[in-house]
Design a protein around this motif. Structure first.
Motif, PDB file in Angstrom:
ATOM      1  N   GLU A   7       0.822  -1.219   0.000  1.00  0.00           N
ATOM      2  CA  GLU A   7       0.000   0.000   0.000  1.00  0.00           C
ATOM      3  C   GLU A   7       0.853   1.265   0.000  1.00  0.00           C
ATOM      4  OE1 GLU A   7      -0.539  -2.502   2.325  1.00  0.00           O
ATOM      5  OE2 GLU A   7      -2.101  -3.399   1.048  1.00  0.00           O
ATOM      6  N   ARG A   8       2.142   1.138   0.243  1.00  0.00           N
ATOM      7  CA  ARG A   8       3.025   2.310   0.323  1.00  0.00           C
ATOM      8  C   ARG A   8       3.698   2.572  -1.019  1.00  0.00           C
ATOM      9  NH1 ARG A   8       4.677   4.406   5.196  1.00  0.00           N
ATOM     10  NH2 ARG A   8       5.526   6.023   3.825  1.00  0.00           N
ATOM     11  N   GLN A   9       2.943   3.173  -1.928  1.00  0.00           N
ATOM     12  CA  GLN A   9       3.488   3.480  -3.244  1.00  0.00           C
ATOM     13  C   GLN A   9       4.662   4.456  -3.149  1.00  0.00           C
ATOM     14  OE1 GLN A   9       1.241   5.821  -6.354  1.00  0.00           O
ATOM     15  NE2 GLN A   9       1.092   3.797  -7.319  1.00  0.00           N
ATOM     16  N   ASP A  10       4.619   5.350  -2.158  1.00  0.00           N
ATOM     17  CA  ASP A  10       5.708   6.305  -2.004  1.00  0.00           C
ATOM     18  C   ASP A  10       7.017   5.585  -1.675  1.00  0.00           C
ATOM     19  OD1 ASP A  10       4.686   5.516   0.459  1.00  0.00           O
ATOM     20  OD2 ASP A  10       5.068   7.439   1.437  1.00  0.00           O
ATOM     21  N   LEU A  11       6.956   4.556  -0.830  1.00  0.00           N
ATOM     22  CA  LEU A  11       8.155   3.784  -0.512  1.00  0.00           C
ATOM     23  C   LEU A  11       8.641   2.997  -1.726  1.00  0.00           C
ATOM     24  CD1 LEU A  11       7.413   2.347   3.054  1.00  0.00           C
ATOM     25  CD2 LEU A  11       9.011   4.168   2.441  1.00  0.00           C
ATOM     26  N   GLN A  12       7.710   2.472  -2.505  1.00  0.00           N
ATOM     27  CA  GLN A  12       8.080   1.727  -3.705  1.00  0.00           C
ATOM     28  C   GLN A  12       8.804   2.634  -4.702  1.00  0.00           C
ATOM     29  OE1 GLN A  12       4.507  -0.134  -5.217  1.00  0.00           O
ATOM     30  NE2 GLN A  12       3.930  -0.875  -3.185  1.00  0.00           N
ATOM     31  N   VAL A  13       8.289   3.842  -4.872  1.00  0.00           N
ATOM     32  CA  VAL A  13       8.914   4.782  -5.804  1.00  0.00           C
ATOM     33  C   VAL A  13      10.278   5.220  -5.292  1.00  0.00           C
ATOM     34  CG1 VAL A  13       8.725   7.095  -6.813  1.00  0.00           C
ATOM     35  CG2 VAL A  13       6.743   5.566  -6.785  1.00  0.00           C
ATOM     36  N   LEU A  14      10.387   5.435  -3.977  1.00  0.00           N
ATOM     37  CA  LEU A  14      11.688   5.791  -3.415  1.00  0.00           C
ATOM     38  C   LEU A  14      12.697   4.669  -3.660  1.00  0.00           C
ATOM     39  CD1 LEU A  14      13.552   7.612  -1.751  1.00  0.00           C
ATOM     40  CD2 LEU A  14      12.630   6.541   0.315  1.00  0.00           C
ATOM     41  N   ALA A  15      12.280   3.428  -3.430  1.00  0.00           N
ATOM     42  CA  ALA A  15      13.180   2.298  -3.668  1.00  0.00           C
ATOM     43  C   ALA A  15      13.573   2.212  -5.141  1.00  0.00           C
ATOM     44  CB  ALA A  15      12.511   0.992  -3.224  1.00  0.00           C
ATOM     45  N   GLY A  16      12.589   2.395  -6.028  1.00  0.00           N
ATOM     46  CA  GLY A  16      12.890   2.384  -7.459  1.00  0.00           C
ATOM     47  C   GLY A  16      13.820   3.517  -7.855  1.00  0.00           C
ATOM     48  N   SER A  17      13.640   4.657  -7.210  1.00  0.00           N
ATOM     49  CA  SER A  17      14.494   5.813  -7.510  1.00  0.00           C
ATOM     50  C   SER A  17      15.933   5.542  -7.097  1.00  0.00           C
ATOM     51  CB  SER A  17      13.959   7.052  -6.788  1.00  0.00           C
ATOM     52  OG  SER A  17      12.662   7.381  -7.235  1.00  0.00           O
ATOM     53  N   ILE A  18      16.123   4.848  -5.980  1.00  0.00           N
ATOM     54  CA  ILE A  18      17.471   4.525  -5.528  1.00  0.00           C
ATOM     55  C   ILE A  18      18.137   3.552  -6.503  1.00  0.00           C
ATOM     56  CG2 ILE A  18      18.796   3.397  -3.699  1.00  0.00           C
ATOM     57  CD1 ILE A  18      16.771   4.598  -1.708  1.00  0.00           C
ATOM     58  N   VAL A  19      17.351   2.614  -7.036  1.00  0.00           N
ATOM     59  CA  VAL A  19      17.888   1.704  -8.053  1.00  0.00           C
ATOM     60  C   VAL A  19      18.298   2.495  -9.291  1.00  0.00           C
ATOM     61  CG1 VAL A  19      17.317  -0.211  -9.605  1.00  0.00           C
ATOM     62  CG2 VAL A  19      16.574  -0.272  -7.213  1.00  0.00           C
ATOM     63  N   PHE A  20      17.443   3.445  -9.694  1.00  0.00           N
ATOM     64  CA  PHE A  20      17.764   4.296 -10.846  1.00  0.00           C
ATOM     65  C   PHE A  20      19.044   5.084 -10.588  1.00  0.00           C
ATOM     66  CE2 PHE A  20      17.552   8.420 -12.992  1.00  0.00           C
ATOM     67  CZ  PHE A  20      17.348   8.039 -14.312  1.00  0.00           C
ATOM     68  N   LEU A  21      19.185   5.602  -9.369  1.00  0.00           N
ATOM     69  CA  LEU A  21      20.400   6.336  -9.018  1.00  0.00           C
ATOM     70  C   LEU A  21      21.627   5.438  -9.163  1.00  0.00           C
ATOM     71  CD1 LEU A  21      21.949   8.751  -7.807  1.00  0.00           C
ATOM     72  CD2 LEU A  21      21.325   7.901  -5.533  1.00  0.00           C
ATOM     73  N   GLY A  22      21.491   4.178  -8.734  1.00  0.00           N
ATOM     74  CA  GLY A  22      22.597   3.248  -8.912  1.00  0.00           C
ATOM     75  C   GLY A  22      22.979   3.104 -10.375  1.00  0.00           C
ATOM     76  N   GLY A  23      21.977   3.114 -11.250  1.00  0.00           N
ATOM     77  CA  GLY A  23      22.250   3.047 -12.680  1.00  0.00           C
ATOM     78  C   GLY A  23      22.979   4.281 -13.182  1.00  0.00           C
ATOM     79  N   ILE A  24      22.583   5.462 -12.689  1.00  0.00           N
ATOM     80  CA  ILE A  24      23.255   6.703 -13.088  1.00  0.00           C
ATOM     81  C   ILE A  24      24.708   6.701 -12.622  1.00  0.00           C
ATOM     82  CG2 ILE A  24      23.353   9.197 -12.685  1.00  0.00           C
ATOM     83  CD1 ILE A  24      21.226   8.443 -14.679  1.00  0.00           C
ATOM     84  N   ILE A  25      24.935   6.312 -11.366  1.00  0.00           N
ATOM     85  CA  ILE A  25      26.308   6.263 -10.854  1.00  0.00           C
ATOM     86  C   ILE A  25      27.132   5.235 -11.634  1.00  0.00           C
ATOM     87  CG2 ILE A  25      27.753   5.807  -8.838  1.00  0.00           C
ATOM     88  CD1 ILE A  25      26.124   8.406  -8.700  1.00  0.00           C
ATOM     89  N   GLY A  26      26.504   4.102 -11.955  1.00  0.00           N
ATOM     90  CA  GLY A  26      27.186   3.114 -12.783  1.00  0.00           C
ATOM     91  C   GLY A  26      27.536   3.675 -14.145  1.00  0.00           C
ATOM     92  N   GLY A  27      26.615   4.455 -14.725  1.00  0.00           N
ATOM     93  CA  GLY A  27      26.878   5.088 -16.011  1.00  0.00           C
ATOM     94  C   GLY A  27      28.012   6.088 -15.932  1.00  0.00           C
ATOM     95  N   ILE A  28      28.063   6.841 -14.830  1.00  0.00           N
ATOM     96  CA  ILE A  28      29.135   7.822 -14.650  1.00  0.00           C
ATOM     97  C   ILE A  28      30.498   7.136 -14.652  1.00  0.00           C
ATOM     98  CG2 ILE A  28      30.179   9.404 -12.986  1.00  0.00           C
ATOM     99  CD1 ILE A  28      27.355  10.239 -12.150  1.00  0.00           C
ATOM    100  N   PHE A  29      30.632   6.092 -13.853  1.00  0.00           N
ATOM    101  CA  PHE A  29      31.923   5.407 -13.755  1.00  0.00           C
ATOM    102  C   PHE A  29      32.194   4.515 -14.969  1.00  0.00           C
ATOM    103  CE2 PHE A  29      31.457   6.631  -9.311  1.00  0.00           C
ATOM    104  CZ  PHE A  29      32.755   7.008  -9.001  1.00  0.00           C
ATOM    105  N   GLY A  30      31.138   3.888 -15.498  1.00  0.00           N
ATOM    106  CA  GLY A  30      31.328   3.014 -16.656  1.00  0.00           C
ATOM    107  C   GLY A  30      31.726   3.778 -17.901  1.00  0.00           C
ATOM    108  N   TRP A  31      30.979   4.845 -18.204  1.00  0.00           N
ATOM    109  CA  TRP A  31      31.247   5.630 -19.407  1.00  0.00           C
ATOM    110  C   TRP A  31      32.573   6.376 -19.257  1.00  0.00           C
ATOM    111  CZ3 TRP A  31      26.650   8.670 -21.998  1.00  0.00           C
ATOM    112  CH2 TRP A  31      26.984   8.973 -23.322  1.00  0.00           C
ATOM    113  N   GLY A  32      32.792   6.973 -18.092  1.00  0.00           N
ATOM    114  CA  GLY A  32      34.059   7.670 -17.886  1.00  0.00           C
ATOM    115  C   GLY A  32      35.241   6.723 -17.922  1.00  0.00           C
TER     116      GLY A  32
END
Length: 478
Positions: free
Chosen positions: A5-30
């Protein structure tokens, strides 16, 4: 209410996963490009950047590296932002691209915050619940905007590279974040006071009653802080390229999480004290890490890492820690324990080492600076409240125009300090606080030219950015 029932927590968790992808992109591409520029003083990337000015001889310039900021004789090392294209490689396109992306990102974020606040008025009129766990349309829009422009910034870094650091003074980014942290001190003041949880709303001793700052002026900050916080993190976000260093990565984690917090406006997770504590104290890790990264030599021989590491640590153990809910269940005298132990550890650690005893003073510089700014900000709010009583209302149009004008002034002044760097030579810390005061006062003026917060009109406490929906009863331990 469970996880499903906590969609806000689900979105926060998904956002953290997305952030991991961005950080991975920063280090991977660089990393794929062979980028490695964590130590500016070592000049590890001669084909990418100009070297940082020699901190021991600011007046010794090589004509190959001709740029106005390099001729600054006071704090020349600190004034030069290393991660930018050489002056002769930057052009109108590289500059225009990043500024256009910044402007689109900023305006989109502000627009959806405005829609959210308009919706809140309707909820209050209909006596509906404001803070829920299911995202509304503007929450989805804000989350989408945040994700979209993180991808855009990563792509832009690997095409035109330069962020806005080429055009605005380096203290502009730091000053905007300090302004945000100062406003957080005011927002949280009701529940945790300023030192060791005192004087909070339940403190009934004579001294607290005389010294406690009245809550009315702070309502303007609590109501409209989203616009200032949005500018602080988005302006800082676009100041830096997405370079693959741990200092940059920690900074982008911080700005992203604050953007997500703002995207979850009027969601229950937005009120969570523990998540807010993380966001407020992240600068402890980030500030210390960057100071270590850019140290001229061995970091433990320089004052800056101690100022950030010890200074922000002191702010945590003296002030920020006491906003967490569990302190309400304990005797208030227990609040002295973490702070006293921290201060003793710092004093004993420094005096027992080979470090100069003067480094002990670094534990007071940041806390006193931020607390002082918070008191000044409250006083300025108090003065404006006396001049503009709650019956005085301004329209949303006036607020929108004033807000846009104020933040354009902030950027213009920051750009002028960069353009005239050689003529306006101000020590680094002094320049930082000049900009902090400009941002702080300008943002407050914009707050007071907005419609009066509902709380001041209906004499109720707004739950905005607070874990309580109304003032709690005084705990039995107080």
């Amino acid at each position: 209410m469970g996880w499903k029932e906590r969609q806000d927590l689900q979105v926060l968790a998904g956002s953290i996963v997305f952030l991991g992808g961005i950080i991975g992109g920063i280090f991977g591409w660089g990393g794929a490009k062979g980028w490695s520029a964590e130590k500016p003083i070592d000049w590890p990337e001669p084909d990418r950047f100009w070297p940082k000015p020699n901190a021991t001889n600011c007046s010794n310039f090589d004509p190959l590296y001709e740029a106005p900021v390099r001729h600054v004789e006071k704090d020349c090392y600190s004034r030069w932002y290393y991660w930018q294209l050489p002056q002769d490689e930057a052009d109108a396109v590289s500059r225009a691209v990043v500024w256009i992306l910044y402007a689109l990102h900023q305006i989109a974020h502000w627009v959806f915050i405005w829609f959210a606040q308009q919706h809140k008025k309707k909820l209050l009129e209909n006596k509906e619940e404001v803070y829920v766990s299911k995202l509304r349309w503007y929450n989805w829009a804000l989350v989408g905007v945040t994700g979209l422009f993180h991808i855009a910034h990563l792509v832009q870094t690997h095409t035109t590279y330069d962020a806005t650091a080429k055009d605005v003074v380096i203290q502009a980014s730091q000053g905007s974040v300090i302004m945000m942290l100062v406003f957080v001190l005011l927002i949280e003041y009701r529940d945790r006071g300023m030192v060791f949880g005192w004087p909070n709303q339940w403190s009934d001793d004579v001294v607290a009653q005389k010294l406690r700052m009245s809550p009315g002026p702070i309502e303007y900050v609590r109501k409209y802080h989203g616009y200032a916080f949005s500018w602080a993190v988005i302006f800082t976000f676009w100041y830096h390229p997405m370079e693959n260093t741990y200092g940059h990565a920690l900074g982008f984690c911080h700005t992203y999480l604050v953007m997500i917090q703002g995207s979850l406006i009027y969601q229950k997770i937005h009120l969570n004290k523990y998540f807010r504590f993380l966001l407020e104290t992240w600068v402890w890790f980030h500030g210390f890490a960057v100071a270590v990264m850019v140290a001229k030599g061995e970091w433990w021989d320089e004052m800056a890492p101690f100022m950030f590491g010890i200074g922000f640590g002191t702010l945590i153990f003296v002030t920020q820690l006491y906003g967490l809910p569990f302190w309400r269940k304990l005797n208030p005298y227990f609040r002295l324990i973490p702070g006293v132990l921290w201060i003793l550890a710092v004093v004993i650690g420094i005096t027992a080492s080979s470090l100069p005893n003067s480094y002990i003073l670094t534990m007071f510089q940041i806390p006193l600076g931020q607390m002082g700014c918070a008191v000044i900000a409250w006083f300025f709010c108090w003065v404006l409240m006396k001049c503009l009583p709650p019956k005085q209302r301004f329209s949303n149009t006036i607020f929108a125009v004033t807000t846009l004008l104020m933040y354009c002034i902030f950027i213009t002044v920051s750009a002028l300090f960069q353009y005239y760097a050689q003529s306006i030579e101000v020590p680094f810390i002094a320049m930082t606080y000049i900009l902090v005061f400009l941002y702080m006062i300008g943002a407050i003026i914009a707050f007071f030219l907005a419609p009066v917060p509902e709380n001041l009109l209906i004499s109720k406490v707004d739950p905005d950015f607070n874990s309580d929906t109304q003032l709690q009863q005084k705990p039995s331990t107080e």
